[in-house]
Motif scaffolding. Structure first.
Motif, PDB file in Angstrom:
ATOM      1  N   ILE A 140       0.846  -1.184   0.000  1.00  0.00           N
ATOM      2  CA  ILE A 140       0.000   0.000   0.000  1.00  0.00           C
ATOM      3  C   ILE A 140       0.883   1.235   0.000  1.00  0.00           C
ATOM      4  N   ASP A 141       0.524   2.227  -0.799  1.00  0.00           N
ATOM      5  CA  ASP A 141       1.163   3.535  -0.674  1.00  0.00           C
ATOM      6  C   ASP A 141       0.475   4.239   0.496  1.00  0.00           C
ATOM      7  N   MET A 142       1.107   4.241   1.666  1.00  0.00           N
ATOM      8  CA  MET A 142       0.477   4.789   2.851  1.00  0.00           C
ATOM      9  C   MET A 142       0.256   6.293   2.730  1.00  0.00           C
ATOM     10  N   ASP A 143       1.079   6.968   1.945  1.00  0.00           N
ATOM     11  CA  ASP A 143       0.869   8.402   1.729  1.00  0.00           C
ATOM     12  C   ASP A 143      -0.464   8.635   1.024  1.00  0.00           C
ATOM     13  N   ALA A 144      -0.712   7.907  -0.067  1.00  0.00           N
ATOM     14  CA  ALA A 144      -1.977   8.039  -0.788  1.00  0.00           C
ATOM     15  C   ALA A 144      -3.146   7.565   0.072  1.00  0.00           C
ATOM     16  N   ALA A 145      -2.952   6.473   0.813  1.00  0.00           N
ATOM     17  CA  ALA A 145      -4.030   5.935   1.653  1.00  0.00           C
ATOM     18  C   ALA A 145      -4.444   6.929   2.729  1.00  0.00           C
ATOM     19  N   MET A 146      -3.468   7.579   3.348  1.00  0.00           N
ATOM     20  CA  MET A 146      -3.797   8.553   4.395  1.00  0.00           C
ATOM     21  C   MET A 146      -4.438   9.804   3.813  1.00  0.00           C
ATOM     22  N   MET A 147      -4.070  10.156   2.582  1.00  0.00           N
ATOM     23  CA  MET A 147      -4.745  11.274   1.909  1.00  0.00           C
ATOM     24  C   MET A 147      -6.218  10.951   1.725  1.00  0.00           C
ATOM     25  N   HIS A 148      -6.531   9.748   1.254  1.00  0.00           N
ATOM     26  CA  HIS A 148      -7.919   9.352   1.028  1.00  0.00           C
ATOM     27  C   HIS A 148      -8.689   9.286   2.350  1.00  0.00           C
ATOM     28  N   LEU A 149      -8.047   8.725   3.356  1.00  0.00           N
ATOM     29  CA  LEU A 149      -8.708   8.591   4.651  1.00  0.00           C
ATOM     30  C   LEU A 149      -9.023   9.963   5.250  1.00  0.00           C
ATOM     31  N   ALA A 150      -8.049  10.856   5.231  1.00  0.00           N
ATOM     32  CA  ALA A 150      -8.266  12.194   5.786  1.00  0.00           C
ATOM     33  C   ALA A 150      -9.312  12.963   4.988  1.00  0.00           C
ATOM     34  N   LEU A 151      -9.332  12.767   3.674  1.00  0.00           N
ATOM     35  CA  LEU A 151     -10.331  13.416   2.834  1.00  0.00           C
ATOM     36  C   LEU A 151     -11.729  12.929   3.197  1.00  0.00           C
ATOM     37  N   ASP A 152     -11.859  11.646   3.440  1.00  0.00           N
ATOM     38  CA  ASP A 152     -13.141  11.064   3.833  1.00  0.00           C
ATOM     39  C   ASP A 152     -13.623  11.669   5.155  1.00  0.00           C
ATOM     40  N   VAL A 153     -12.705  11.771   6.125  1.00  0.00           N
ATOM     41  CA  VAL A 153     -13.080  12.287   7.448  1.00  0.00           C
ATOM     42  C   VAL A 153     -13.431  13.769   7.385  1.00  0.00           C
ATOM     43  N   VAL A 154     -12.647  14.563   6.666  1.00  0.00           N
ATOM     44  CA  VAL A 154     -12.932  15.999   6.622  1.00  0.00           C
ATOM     45  C   VAL A 154     -14.237  16.271   5.876  1.00  0.00           C
ATOM     46  N   GLY A 155     -14.530  15.479   4.840  1.00  0.00           N
ATOM     47  CA  GLY A 155     -15.790  15.675   4.120  1.00  0.00           C
ATOM     48  C   GLY A 155     -16.986  15.453   5.012  1.00  0.00           C
ATOM     49  N   LYS A 156     -16.946  14.379   5.796  1.00  0.00           N
ATOM     50  CA  LYS A 156     -18.073  14.062   6.676  1.00  0.00           C
ATOM     51  C   LYS A 156     -18.131  15.005   7.877  1.00  0.00           C
ATOM     52  N   SER A 157     -16.975  15.379   8.427  1.00  0.00           N
ATOM     53  CA  SER A 157     -16.947  16.176   9.647  1.00  0.00           C
ATOM     54  C   SER A 157     -17.367  17.623   9.408  1.00  0.00           C
ATOM     55  N   LEU A 158     -16.861  18.219   8.348  1.00  0.00           N
ATOM     56  CA  LEU A 158     -17.108  19.644   8.128  1.00  0.00           C
ATOM     57  C   LEU A 158     -18.283  19.919   7.204  1.00  0.00           C
ATOM     58  N   PHE A 159     -18.555  18.988   6.283  1.00  0.00           N
ATOM     59  CA  PHE A 159     -19.553  19.283   5.264  1.00  0.00           C
ATOM     60  C   PHE A 159     -20.680  18.265   5.197  1.00  0.00           C
ATOM     61  N   GLY A 160     -20.639  17.240   6.058  1.00  0.00           N
ATOM     62  CA  GLY A 160     -21.693  16.234   6.045  1.00  0.00           C
ATOM     63  C   GLY A 160     -21.791  15.513   4.724  1.00  0.00           C
ATOM     64  N   SER A 161     -20.678  15.433   3.990  1.00  0.00           N
ATOM     65  CA  SER A 161     -20.691  14.847   2.646  1.00  0.00           C
ATOM     66  C   SER A 161     -19.748  13.665   2.557  1.00  0.00           C
ATOM     67  N   ASP A 162     -20.168  12.655   1.825  1.00  0.00           N
ATOM     68  CA  ASP A 162     -19.329  11.492   1.579  1.00  0.00           C
ATOM     69  C   ASP A 162     -18.510  11.760   0.320  1.00  0.00           C
ATOM     70  N   LEU A 163     -17.214  12.021   0.516  1.00  0.00           N
ATOM     71  CA  LEU A 163     -16.347  12.325  -0.620  1.00  0.00           C
ATOM     72  C   LEU A 163     -15.609  11.091  -1.127  1.00  0.00           C
ATOM     73  N   SER A 164     -15.950   9.919  -0.577  1.00  0.00           N
ATOM     74  CA  SER A 164     -15.184   8.725  -0.921  1.00  0.00           C
ATOM     75  C   SER A 164     -15.258   8.393  -2.404  1.00  0.00           C
ATOM     76  N   ALA A 165     -16.411   8.642  -3.027  1.00  0.00           N
ATOM     77  CA  ALA A 165     -16.537   8.324  -4.457  1.00  0.00           C
ATOM     78  C   ALA A 165     -15.593   9.177  -5.295  1.00  0.00           C
ATOM     79  N   ASP A 166     -15.287  10.379  -4.789  1.00  0.00           N
ATOM     80  CA  ASP A 166     -14.405  11.294  -5.511  1.00  0.00           C
ATOM     81  C   ASP A 166     -12.993  11.293  -4.943  1.00  0.00           C
ATOM     82  N   ALA A 167     -12.694  10.373  -4.019  1.00  0.00           N
ATOM     83  CA  ALA A 167     -11.443  10.456  -3.268  1.00  0.00           C
ATOM     84  C   ALA A 167     -10.218  10.451  -4.176  1.00  0.00           C
TER      85      ALA A 167
END
Length: 441
Positions: free
Chosen positions: A123-150
């Motif tokens: 696993i490229d942990m750099d890319a994986a952590m980018m996707h994970l953090a993007l998922d969390v910030v989308g849900k936490s701040l905007f109530g949106s699931d950004l995983s499809a666009d991750a």
């Protein structure tokens, strides 16, 4: 010219050399504007905290970054910034931090489930952590699931920020309206970010707040009227969302990436983090209330942020003449404060280049607040312009490590990565690791 090539090839080595050769406050041979590099903790505190009113953010660093984010909270200068900070502060209330744990559990579980489908995978942990953090910030701040666009958003963010850094290093580069290959790439990256924002806004406008309901998250705050009954324009809202998508996941992802790298090479520290993680996961966590059980994990995050601060350079423009570290500073000067150097200054840090999380813990295992809040520790800036999302980033990083550490085995693939200072400090070429997900007991 030789110095310019060194700066571009290895900026961190250049900063280290400037401190070793010239000391705490260095004036570069640049006449317009006069330019100073600050590595002394007390001198940095003077610029960022004690005399912060005498310094603004009209610098090439923030002007170039505003090509992506607009002139919003991260890049706006003094007057514009104050109004925006007041408006958005409620989005980082204690209640928001409590909800982060729920999002971290869901996002990490999804990632671990995907990884567990193979017995062992690189696993490229750099890319994986980018996707994970993007998922969390989308849900936490905007109530949106950004995983499809991750994937698309992560690539767009990296591409946009990489180009911004190159433009900041080349002040005479053509303006964005000129269709050079670099500018066209930046336009495409911004368009991808804009598409995500458009979908986010369309989704929220389809389910508006009922009269009298409190805001659910930052997105509701952006769409609401302010104290004067004014609403933000569509462009202003877009710029704020982009700012927090970019800043809100890039900084956390960088910290998590380097945490895995350092834990993989310091097994004795990793085992202590695993022990905390195992206890938290066994009780169904991590929950927000588990933070106090994760003191070693928190100290790891603190030490990672010391060694790899998200903001490795902080720039300010002097609004009036001043004296910093015994050096006379004229009005209009460019001040470069380097957390990378401040965090390694021998006046405050013992063995400053080594990974020693215990420096943030006292003899009873409690976090040393006097160190975290001291002048030599500024991973999120300091003073009135302290990053509004600092607490959110710290909570998220600790909880992600707590959720994952006891459930995975990691083995680095290849040599230790070189640290590349872009907008944040990232590993050159990513961080490939062989990851094995352990079956849950």
């Amino acid at each position: 010219m030789r110095s310019i090539s060194v700066i571009r090839r290895d900026p961190l080595a250049f900063l280290n050399r400037m401190y070793v050769d010239y000391g705490d406050v260095v004036q570069f041979p640049i006449p317009d504007p006069p330019t100073y590099l600050i590595s002394n903790p007390m001198a940095a505190r003077h610029v960022l905290v004690s005399n912060a009113r005498s310094y603004g953010k009209k610098t090439i660093q923030y002007t170039t970054l505003s090509l992506v984010t607009g002139e919003r909270l991260l890049t706006a200068d003094t007057d514009v910034w104050r109004a925006q900070r007041r408006r958005l502060q409620p989005a980082f209330h204690h209640s928001t931090l409590e909800l982060i744990a729920e999002h971290v559990r869901a996002s990490t579980e999804k990632m671990l489930s995907t990884w567990s489908q193979e017995s062992s995978t690189v696993i490229d942990m750099d890319a994986a952590m980018m996707h994970l953090a993007l998922d969390v910030v989308g849900k936490s701040l905007f109530g949106s699931d950004l995983s499809a666009d991750a994937d698309r958003l992560a690539r767009a963010t990296i591409e946009a920020l990489d180009i911004v850094v190159k433009k900041a290093q080349s002040p005479l580069s053509p303006p964005l309206r000129i269709p050079t290959p670099t500018n066209l790439s930046l336009r495409r990256a911004i368009a991808n970010l804009d598409d995500a924002v458009d979908r986010m806004l369309a989704e929220r406008r389809a389910r508006p707040l009922s009269a009298g309901d409190p805001p659910r998250d930052m997105l509701d705050l952006l769409l609401a009227e302010d104290e004067q009954g004014q609403t933000m324009s569509a462009q202003e809202i877009r710029s704020q969302i982009i700012t927090f998508i970019v800043a809100g996941h890039e900084t956390v992802a960088s910290a998590l990436t380097w945490a895995w790298q350092l834990l993989s090479t310091h097994p004795e520290v990793f085992e202590r983090v695993r022990a905390e993680s195992a206890a938290v996961v066994a009780s169904g966590g991590p929950y927000f209330t588990d933070l106090d059980r994760c003191r070693v994990t928190a100290a790891v995050v603190d030490e990672v942020l010391r060694l790899y601060p998200p903001a490795w350079l902080i720039t300010r423009r002097s609004l009036e003449a001043d004296e910093v570290g015994g050096v006379e500073i004229p009005s209009g000067a460019l001040m470069i404060v380097s957390p990378w150097l401040v965090h390694r200054h021998p006046s405050l840090w013992d063995r400053p280049h080594q990974f020693i999380p215990d420096r943030f813990l006292d003899e009873s295992g409690q976090r040393r607040r006097e160190v975290i809040n001291g002048p030599g520790y500024i991973p999120f800036g300091a003073g009135p312009r302290l990053c509004i999302g600092r607490d959110m980033a710290l909570v998220e990083a600790v909880l992600v490590l707590a959720a994952m550490a006891s459930r995975i085995d990691i083995v680095p693939v290849g040599p230790s990565p070189r640290a590349m200072p872009l907008v944040t400090i990232r590993p050159e070429g990513g961080l490939p690791m062989r990851v094995t997900v352990k079956p849950q007991p």
